[in-house]
Design an enzyme around this catalytic site. Structure first.
Site, PDB file in Angstrom:
ATOM      1  N   SER A  68       0.811  -1.209   0.000  1.00  0.00           N
ATOM      2  CA  SER A  68       0.000   0.000   0.000  1.00  0.00           C
ATOM      3  C   SER A  68       0.853   1.271   0.000  1.00  0.00           C
ATOM      4  O   SER A  68       1.571   1.531  -0.954  1.00  0.00           O
ATOM      5  CB  SER A  68      -0.966  -0.035   1.186  1.00  0.00           C
ATOM      6  OG  SER A  68      -1.890   1.009   1.111  1.00  0.00           O
TER       7      SER A  68
ATOM      8  N   ASP B  33      10.411   5.523 -10.010  1.00  0.00           N
ATOM      9  CA  ASP B  33      10.055   6.165 -11.279  1.00  0.00           C
ATOM     10  C   ASP B  33      10.838   7.454 -11.503  1.00  0.00           C
ATOM     11  O   ASP B  33      11.211   7.782 -12.632  1.00  0.00           O
ATOM     12  CB  ASP B  33       8.559   6.459 -11.317  1.00  0.00           C
ATOM     13  CG  ASP B  33       7.738   5.238 -11.696  1.00  0.00           C
ATOM     14  OD1 ASP B  33       8.323   4.141 -11.829  1.00  0.00           O
ATOM     15  OD2 ASP B  33       6.499   5.377 -11.847  1.00  0.00           O
TER      16      ASP B  33
ATOM     17  N   LYS C 287      -0.588  -4.301  -3.323  1.00  0.00           N
ATOM     18  CA  LYS C 287      -1.901  -3.738  -3.022  1.00  0.00           C
ATOM     19  C   LYS C 287      -1.991  -2.337  -3.609  1.00  0.00           C
ATOM     20  O   LYS C 287      -1.596  -1.356  -3.003  1.00  0.00           O
ATOM     21  CB  LYS C 287      -2.169  -3.700  -1.522  1.00  0.00           C
ATOM     22  CG  LYS C 287      -3.623  -3.370  -1.221  1.00  0.00           C
ATOM     23  CD  LYS C 287      -3.844  -2.988   0.207  1.00  0.00           C
ATOM     24  CE  LYS C 287      -3.309  -1.629   0.509  1.00  0.00           C
ATOM     25  NZ  LYS C 287      -3.928  -0.576  -0.323  1.00  0.00           N
TER      26      LYS C 287
END
Length: 468
Positions: A315, A326, A340
């Site tokens: 999460s 990224d 998740k």
């Protein structure tokens, strides 16, 4: 709704303000008024209700039947949508606020007994000498053999100042140990840190709570002060971090990336479920709250970083790892995360209860859905002292029944979802996760932690390369 209202509504385990709740539920009511009610299904429901009331072997209260119906309606959607009764709602708030009355023990279950995973420093359990690995066999005069873990947790919690007697079995000790503890207010610090050696720092985030961003700033400032010079490398440990509040994940990410950098975006069916959260103050602060990230040294934005993850990272911790990966701000090391990739909204119902409802999927800045896939580390490093996670022992999102599909696998998948985001605080059942290297009392990270040592070696290698 305003951006500030949405910030309150879509925290991974957020708690709604009353005004936001009124707006949100009104919108739901308006939508329901436009759609015809399923008359046949509602008739079947009332028929079943009547049959149970009249024919079940024992009398059943109306309240119980309705509560169970609501619970079944939510649990039938996905593994994590749920009905929270008064006590469950309070427990959720404990998990995000990090403060409750209890003993200060993280616990699990082993052979029918309550096993101590770890006592928290400076708590009644720690001061009484409770140790990792202890088996609690009695709570007062009640044997715990066969007792549900949640029931044991409830017994250990209680009013500060009240006493409880633990009977403990300890490896190497012939007789059970009886300890009388006085419950106290337990404050869980979600951020722990250590200067490992000159120039190299370690920060662990155990869960994303209301004050995690502020605690991170406090930890980083302390590390820079202790080092007396800019850091050469930083390890951010998110292993076994089950998630928490979405704004906490944004705050932690914002500490290390450029201002206005995209941290995460969400997609759902309603306008409120579609958001873009950037490293801007309104996405991690409450209204009128001072921006604590302004107190960080500027060098934090450039310090070489390794982020440690494993199958217990879920999460909010996946949001942080994915964003830093990224933006090429950190090297992600460890093993594939839980997967998740959904957002849960907590909707209070006005009577002390609430529902936890999946409202959106979230995506990393480059558009990756983590749902049922997780974050793949840049460098895979397993702990050789533990069973291989690739051997099927690491339970992940994709292993759960009714889990939400990844949109890259099935276009147009329905928005239902998973999220065990409320990180298990002390005296909460510890979710299935691989144990980290055991710690000595007062120790922040073990000297024998293989993955941490590999991360430190990588940072030193990067420093050598930069020097040349």
């Amino acid at each position: 709704m305003t951006q500030k209202s949405k910030f309150v509504l879509v925290g991974v385990a957020g708690v709604l303000a009353g005004a936001a709740l009124t707006l949100n539920l009104s919108a739901i009511a308006d939508k329901e008024a436009e759609a015809p009610l399923p008359i046949e299904e509602l008739r079947a429901f009332t028929d079943v209700f009547a049959r149970i009331k009249n024919d079940y072997v024992e009398p059943v209260e109306d309240k119980k039947l309705i509560t169970e119906a609501i619970n079944g309606m939510l649990t039938g959607l996905d593994p994590h949508s749920a009905y929270l009764d008064v006590e469950g709602f309070k427990d959720l708030q404990v998990g995000t606020q990090g403060e409750f009355g209890g003993l200060g023990i993280e616990v699990g279950m082993e052979d029918g007994f309550i096993k101590v995973v770890s006592p928290i420093e400076d708590t009644p359990a720690f001061k009484a000498g409770v140790k990792p690995g202890d088996l609690i066999v009695k709570l007062d005069d009640t044997p715990v053999k066969g007792m549900a873990l949640n029931d044991a947790v409830k017994r250990m919690r209680g009013k500060p100042g009240s006493k409880i007697r633990l009977t403990v079995a300890r490896k190497g000790v012939d007789k059970p140990i009886v300890l009388t503890l006085t419950r106290a207010i337990i404050k869980i610090r979600s951020v722990k840190s250590k200067l490992m050696e000159s120039g190299y720092a370690y920060v662990r985030v155990t869960q994303f709570q209301e004050h995690t961003g502020e605690l991170l700033v406090e930890a980083l400032n302390g590390l820079y002060k202790a080092n007396k010079a800019p850091l050469k490398g930083l390890i951010l440990d998110l292993r076994n971090d089950p998630g928490g509040l979405l704004n906490g994940a944004v705050a932690v990410t914002a500490a290390f990336v450029k201002p206005d950098a995209l941290v995460v975006y969400t997609e759902g069916r309603t306008p409120d479920a579609k958001m873009q959260l950037t490293a801007r103050r309104e996405n991690y602060l409450r209204p009128m709250q001072a921006d604590y990230l302004k107190n960080l040294p500027q060098e934090v934005k450039q310090v070489p970083m390794v982020v440690l993850v494993n199958s217990g990272s879920a999460s909010a911790s996946e949001i942080v790892a994915g964003a830093l990966q990224d933006h090429k701000r950190a090297v992600v090391m460890g093993t594939r995360t839980f997967g998740k990739g959904s957002v849960q909204t907590i909707l209070p119902l006005g009577n002390g209860t609430a529902i936890k409802l999946t409202t959106a999927r979230y995506f990393t800045p480059n558009g990756r859905s983590i749902q049922a896939k997780g974050i793949e580390p840049d460098i895979i490093v397993e702990d050789p002292s533990m069973p291989s996670e690739d051997g099927g022992l690491g339970i992940r999102e994709a292993d759960l029944a009714k889990h939400l599909t990844n949109p890259s696998e099935k276009e147009g998948a329905s928005i239902v979802a998973p999220a065990e985001d409320e990180a298990a605080p002390a005296e909460q059942p510890a979710r299935e996760r691989k144990p980290l290297a055991p710690l000595e009392p007062g120790e922040v990270v073990s000297k024998n932690d293989f993955q941490v040592n590999q991360a430190l070696n990588l940072l030193k290698g990067l420093q050598i390369l930069q020097a040349h």
